[in-house]
Scaffold this motif. Structure first.
Motif: not given
Length: 180
Positions: A146-153
């Motif tokens: 939902g384009e929130r709380n998305w962590v990209r490593v």
């Protein structure tokens, strides 16, 4: 890949004359054909992966090609192989990895209640090796998060640039630059 190689080998006889325009006229004809025949399965495989990543069917691609030849025989050949490949998978009741990703994304887009249940179940999304995500994987994670709380490593400098994936580190770069 074996199915695709078999289809390419089977179709090549029919397309030999049309594809001869792509050979170097200065090169030894037999050697040039041998090299071309070896490269075609990889070339068509990449074509199919890109088409699937863009969610284009063989019929979609045929409709995009002009009706006049316009020296697009290689594209027509690749679309023909793609169509035969999809029929071959359907006959076997099979899907490939690219289809799995597309079908999962289709399910999320078609079933908003299902998407919401998954969002509730996974309130945080952690994507590791984000530099190796494809367009469809990015779309799926965007929906799930939902384009929130998305962590990209990830590290764009360690991206996979080989033929087995449609990974594009540009997605991560745009995300890091705040363009998304």
């Amino acid at each position: 890949q074996e199915i695709q190689r078999d289809i390419v080998a089977h179709c090549l006889a029919e397309w030999r004359d049309a594809l001869s325009q792509y050979l170097d006229p200065e090169a030894d004809s037999q050697r040039a054909w041998r090299g071309f025949e070896e490269a075609l399965p990889l070339l068509t495989g990449n074509f199919i992966k890109q088409a699937k990543d863009l969610r284009r069917t063989p019929d979609d691609l045929l409709a995009l090609l002009p009706s006049e030849p316009a020296n697009l025989d290689l594209a027509r050949f690749a679309v023909s192989v793609y169509a035969d490949y999809q029929r071959s998978l359907a006959y076997r009741g099979a899907v490939d990895f690219d289809d799995l990703v597309r079908l999962a994304l289709d399910a999320l887009e078609r079933e908003p209640e299902y998407l919401e249940r998954l969002r509730q179940r996974w309130p945080y999304i952690l994507e590791d090796e984000a530099q190796d995500s494809s367009r469809l994987q990015e779309e799926m994670l965007r929906l799930l998060s939902g384009e929130r709380n998305w962590v990209r490593v990830g590290d764009p400098n360690q991206a996979i640039f080989t033929t087995f994936t449609t990974a594009n580190p540009g997605f991560l770069r745009r995300f890091l630059d705040g363009e998304d």
